[in-house]
Design a protein around this motif. Structure first.
Motif, PDB file in Angstrom:
ATOM      1  N   GLU A  28     -12.615 -20.683  16.757  1.00  0.00           N
ATOM      2  CA  GLU A  28     -13.957 -21.259  16.745  1.00  0.00           C
ATOM      3  C   GLU A  28     -14.243 -21.945  15.410  1.00  0.00           C
ATOM      4  O   GLU A  28     -14.778 -23.052  15.368  1.00  0.00           O
ATOM      5  CB  GLU A  28     -14.983 -20.152  17.007  1.00  0.00           C
ATOM      6  N   MET A  29     -13.875 -21.298  14.313  1.00  0.00           N
ATOM      7  CA  MET A  29     -14.144 -21.838  12.984  1.00  0.00           C
ATOM      8  C   MET A  29     -13.348 -23.111  12.705  1.00  0.00           C
ATOM      9  O   MET A  29     -13.803 -23.983  11.974  1.00  0.00           O
ATOM     10  CB  MET A  29     -13.817 -20.797  11.910  1.00  0.00           C
ATOM     11  N   THR A  30     -12.172 -23.233  13.283  1.00  0.00           N
ATOM     12  CA  THR A  30     -11.356 -24.433  13.061  1.00  0.00           C
ATOM     13  C   THR A  30     -11.708 -25.572  14.009  1.00  0.00           C
ATOM     14  O   THR A  30     -11.112 -26.650  13.933  1.00  0.00           O
ATOM     15  CB  THR A  30      -9.858 -24.109  13.211  1.00  0.00           C
ATOM     16  N   GLY A  31     -12.666 -25.327  14.905  1.00  0.00           N
ATOM     17  CA  GLY A  31     -13.131 -26.393  15.775  1.00  0.00           C
ATOM     18  C   GLY A  31     -12.425 -26.479  17.115  1.00  0.00           C
ATOM     19  O   GLY A  31     -12.768 -27.331  17.951  1.00  0.00           O
ATOM     20  N   LEU A  32     -11.436 -25.614  17.356  1.00  0.00           N
ATOM     21  CA  LEU A  32     -10.719 -25.649  18.624  1.00  0.00           C
ATOM     22  C   LEU A  32     -11.525 -25.010  19.748  1.00  0.00           C
ATOM     23  O   LEU A  32     -11.329 -25.318  20.919  1.00  0.00           O
ATOM     24  CB  LEU A  32      -9.375 -24.916  18.488  1.00  0.00           C
TER      25      LEU A  32
ATOM     26  N   ARG B 107     -22.834 -26.093  10.905  1.00  0.00           N
ATOM     27  CA  ARG B 107     -22.049 -26.503   9.747  1.00  0.00           C
ATOM     28  C   ARG B 107     -21.885 -28.019   9.748  1.00  0.00           C
ATOM     29  O   ARG B 107     -21.652 -28.625  10.781  1.00  0.00           O
ATOM     30  CB  ARG B 107     -20.655 -25.871   9.812  1.00  0.00           C
ATOM     31  N   LYS B 108     -21.996 -28.622   8.581  1.00  0.00           N
ATOM     32  CA  LYS B 108     -21.749 -30.054   8.477  1.00  0.00           C
ATOM     33  C   LYS B 108     -20.250 -30.315   8.564  1.00  0.00           C
ATOM     34  O   LYS B 108     -19.450 -29.462   8.187  1.00  0.00           O
ATOM     35  CB  LYS B 108     -22.307 -30.587   7.148  1.00  0.00           C
ATOM     36  N   PRO B 109     -19.857 -31.470   9.066  1.00  0.00           N
ATOM     37  CA  PRO B 109     -18.428 -31.788   9.122  1.00  0.00           C
ATOM     38  C   PRO B 109     -17.795 -31.685   7.738  1.00  0.00           C
ATOM     39  O   PRO B 109     -18.437 -31.967   6.728  1.00  0.00           O
ATOM     40  CB  PRO B 109     -18.420 -33.246   9.631  1.00  0.00           C
ATOM     41  N   ASN B 110     -16.534 -31.277   7.722  1.00  0.00           N
ATOM     42  CA  ASN B 110     -15.838 -31.150   6.454  1.00  0.00           C
ATOM     43  C   ASN B 110     -15.677 -32.505   5.784  1.00  0.00           C
ATOM     44  O   ASN B 110     -15.511 -33.536   6.447  1.00  0.00           O
ATOM     45  CB  ASN B 110     -14.444 -30.542   6.678  1.00  0.00           C
TER      46      ASN B 110
ATOM     47  N   ALA C 173       1.870 -33.643   8.206  1.00  0.00           N
ATOM     48  CA  ALA C 173       1.642 -33.137   9.567  1.00  0.00           C
ATOM     49  C   ALA C 173       0.144 -33.114   9.848  1.00  0.00           C
ATOM     50  O   ALA C 173      -0.669 -33.034   8.932  1.00  0.00           O
ATOM     51  CB  ALA C 173       2.246 -31.745   9.726  1.00  0.00           C
ATOM     52  N   PRO C 174      -0.240 -33.165  11.121  1.00  0.00           N
ATOM     53  CA  PRO C 174      -1.658 -33.295  11.477  1.00  0.00           C
ATOM     54  C   PRO C 174      -2.428 -31.974  11.448  1.00  0.00           C
ATOM     55  O   PRO C 174      -1.847 -30.885  11.362  1.00  0.00           O
ATOM     56  CB  PRO C 174      -1.589 -33.835  12.907  1.00  0.00           C
ATOM     57  N   ASP C 175      -3.749 -32.095  11.559  1.00  0.00           N
ATOM     58  CA  ASP C 175      -4.613 -30.916  11.583  1.00  0.00           C
ATOM     59  C   ASP C 175      -4.645 -30.317  12.992  1.00  0.00           C
ATOM     60  O   ASP C 175      -3.994 -30.812  13.920  1.00  0.00           O
ATOM     61  CB  ASP C 175      -6.021 -31.283  11.102  1.00  0.00           C
ATOM     62  N   VAL C 176      -5.434 -29.248  13.148  1.00  0.00           N
ATOM     63  CA  VAL C 176      -5.458 -28.501  14.413  1.00  0.00           C
ATOM     64  C   VAL C 176      -6.019 -29.296  15.590  1.00  0.00           C
ATOM     65  O   VAL C 176      -5.741 -28.966  16.745  1.00  0.00           O
ATOM     66  CB  VAL C 176      -6.267 -27.192  14.259  1.00  0.00           C
ATOM     67  N   SER C 177      -6.811 -30.321  15.301  1.00  0.00           N
ATOM     68  CA  SER C 177      -7.439 -31.080  16.384  1.00  0.00           C
ATOM     69  C   SER C 177      -6.512 -32.117  17.000  1.00  0.00           C
ATOM     70  O   SER C 177      -6.812 -32.686  18.047  1.00  0.00           O
ATOM     71  CB  SER C 177      -8.702 -31.789  15.867  1.00  0.00           C
ATOM     72  N   ASN C 178      -5.369 -32.346  16.366  1.00  0.00           N
ATOM     73  CA  ASN C 178      -4.431 -33.366  16.843  1.00  0.00           C
ATOM     74  C   ASN C 178      -3.711 -32.901  18.110  1.00  0.00           C
ATOM     75  O   ASN C 178      -3.403 -31.726  18.271  1.00  0.00           O
ATOM     76  CB  ASN C 178      -3.428 -33.677  15.734  1.00  0.00           C
TER      77      ASN C 178
ATOM     78  N   PRO D  56       1.286 -24.691   8.893  1.00  0.00           N
ATOM     79  CA  PRO D  56      -0.017 -24.006   8.844  1.00  0.00           C
ATOM     80  C   PRO D  56      -1.069 -24.697   9.706  1.00  0.00           C
ATOM     81  O   PRO D  56      -1.059 -25.917   9.861  1.00  0.00           O
ATOM     82  CB  PRO D  56      -0.406 -24.089   7.358  1.00  0.00           C
ATOM     83  N   SER D  57      -1.980 -23.900  10.249  1.00  0.00           N
ATOM     84  CA  SER D  57      -3.120 -24.424  11.007  1.00  0.00           C
ATOM     85  C   SER D  57      -4.207 -24.814  10.011  1.00  0.00           C
ATOM     86  O   SER D  57      -4.765 -23.960   9.332  1.00  0.00           O
ATOM     87  CB  SER D  57      -3.657 -23.361  11.971  1.00  0.00           C
ATOM     88  N   ARG D  58      -4.520 -26.093   9.929  1.00  0.00           N
ATOM     89  CA  ARG D  58      -5.473 -26.595   8.937  1.00  0.00           C
ATOM     90  C   ARG D  58      -6.507 -27.505   9.602  1.00  0.00           C
ATOM     91  O   ARG D  58      -6.193 -28.246  10.526  1.00  0.00           O
ATOM     92  CB  ARG D  58      -4.749 -27.400   7.843  1.00  0.00           C
ATOM     93  N   VAL D  59      -7.745 -27.470   9.102  1.00  0.00           N
ATOM     94  CA  VAL D  59      -8.787 -28.360   9.630  1.00  0.00           C
ATOM     95  C   VAL D  59      -8.687 -29.742   8.987  1.00  0.00           C
ATOM     96  O   VAL D  59      -9.239 -30.712   9.511  1.00  0.00           O
ATOM     97  CB  VAL D  59     -10.196 -27.782   9.409  1.00  0.00           C
ATOM     98  N   CYS D  60      -8.031 -29.826   7.852  1.00  0.00           N
ATOM     99  CA  CYS D  60      -7.675 -31.118   7.261  1.00  0.00           C
ATOM    100  C   CYS D  60      -6.163 -31.282   7.393  1.00  0.00           C
ATOM    101  O   CYS D  60      -5.494 -30.400   7.922  1.00  0.00           O
ATOM    102  CB  CYS D  60      -8.093 -31.177   5.790  1.00  0.00           C
ATOM    103  N   ASP D  61      -5.645 -32.384   6.912  1.00  0.00           N
ATOM    104  CA  ASP D  61      -4.219 -32.654   7.062  1.00  0.00           C
ATOM    105  C   ASP D  61      -3.362 -31.471   6.624  1.00  0.00           C
ATOM    106  O   ASP D  61      -3.575 -30.879   5.573  1.00  0.00           O
ATOM    107  CB  ASP D  61      -3.828 -33.879   6.229  1.00  0.00           C
ATOM    108  N   SER D  62      -2.368 -31.150   7.437  1.00  0.00           N
ATOM    109  CA  SER D  62      -1.480 -30.037   7.152  1.00  0.00           C
ATOM    110  C   SER D  62      -0.122 -30.549   6.678  1.00  0.00           C
ATOM    111  O   SER D  62       0.017 -31.719   6.286  1.00  0.00           O
ATOM    112  CB  SER D  62      -1.316 -29.165   8.405  1.00  0.00           C
TER     113      SER D  62
END
Length: 305
Positions: A259-263, A108-111, A142-147, A187-193
């Motif tokens: 896995e889908m959220t990149g964690l 998958r390409k980066p969002n 609030a930050p995304d899941v990778s923060n 919420p758990s988000r891959v972009c800003d939450s």
């Protein structure tokens, strides 16, 4: 003939979704949430989209529209398959090779990076509604899941809401008797939450409730969470986690979601251990980082004519 049947199915499905959209407007919590999301993210951000679509677009759906979306979503890009249960790995590999072996998989390409509103007015967004009940939302960036603060904010959300011993429930409902419903959401988000605090209440209690919410959020930025409260909250989260992971279906869901959220799939099994290491100091730092910012404030109420 086949196209005609598909068109009939599209029309039927659209009608059902339109009825769902209309029903959302009769629920004060959902009506407030749809308004908040649209304002918070802005029209150009995909997170601002109404969950069930819009009536005007549903009425215009074509067979080509569905095919285009199907080809875009159900593609060979970024497929994640989770298998949970007492099953032989060799058998799993045979089945996967049979059905997916000839498929050319691509990553998958980066969002895309979407811009959302970052500055909110000091004034409340006041919306006239048909409901006798009122509804208030405070929402912070609030930050995304990778923060690195992701797990800490999840813990803070449980300290504030989600249960009858949470601060929001105890202070605003039990002690002051203000709320029909009160809680917090992160919420758990891959972009800003966003970090949301909401309360359903009588219109006469709006000002008192706002002061109460602001006092509770301010206290998090000043005083450390007590040892017992922190321990109790972590145990609560662990209990919910274990209950929600009892079925293999939910286990498979969470592994795929991480896995889908990149964690990464391993994050799910590490989650409780990560939470256990969060300290009162970590919470204080995160609270000052996010809750001293100006929040978006929505008040849904019936205004005098």
């Amino acid at each position: 003939m086949k196209i005609k049947i598909i068109k009939m199915e599209i029309k039927k499905g659209s009608r059902l979704l339109i009825e769902t959209i209309k029903a959302r407007k009769d629920n004060i919590k959902l009506a407030a949430n749809d308004k908040f999301i649209a304002d918070f993210y802005g029209k150009k951000h995909p997170y601002s989209a109404v969950r069930n679509g819009k009536e005007e677009t549903l009425n215009k759906l074509t067979v080509k529209d569905l095919r285009d979306v199907y080809d875009k979503v159900y593609s060979n890009k970024g497929i994640v398959i989770t298998v949970v249960g007492n099953i032989n790995k060799g058998n799993v590999k045979k089945v996967l090779n049979k059905y997916f072996g000839k498929m050319s998989l691509t990553e998958r390409k980066p969002n895309n990076i979407f811009e959302k509103k970052s500055e909110f007015s000091d004034k409340d967004t006041v919306v006239n509604s048909k409901f006798n009940q009122a509804f208030i939302i405070y929402a912070y960036d609030a930050p995304d899941v990778s923060n690195k603060d992701f797990a800490t904010l999840k813990l803070i959300s449980s300290i504030l809401g989600g249960r009858m011993t949470g601060r929001l429930f105890m202070e605003l409902r039990e002690k002051l008797g203000l709320a029909y419903e009160v809680s917090s959401v992160y919420p758990s988000r891959v972009c800003d939450s966003y970090f949301e605090v909401y309360i359903g209440l009588d219109k006469k209690n709006i000002d008192v409730a706002k002061k109460g919410i602001e006092r509770i959020m301010s206290d998090l930025c000043v005083n450390k969470v007590g040892e017992e409260e922190l321990k109790d909250t972590k145990n609560f989260i662990k209990g919910v986690y274990l209950l929600d992971h009892q079925s293999i279906e939910r286990q498979a869901y969470y592994i795929a979601f991480r896995e889908m959220t990149g964690l990464g799939y391993k994050y799910d099994s590490d989650y409780i251990d990560i939470l256990s290491k969060i300290t009162a100091d970590d919470i204080l730092v995160a609270a000052n980082k996010y809750f001293k910012r100006k929040p978006y404030k929505l008040v849904l109420q019936k205004l005098k004519s």
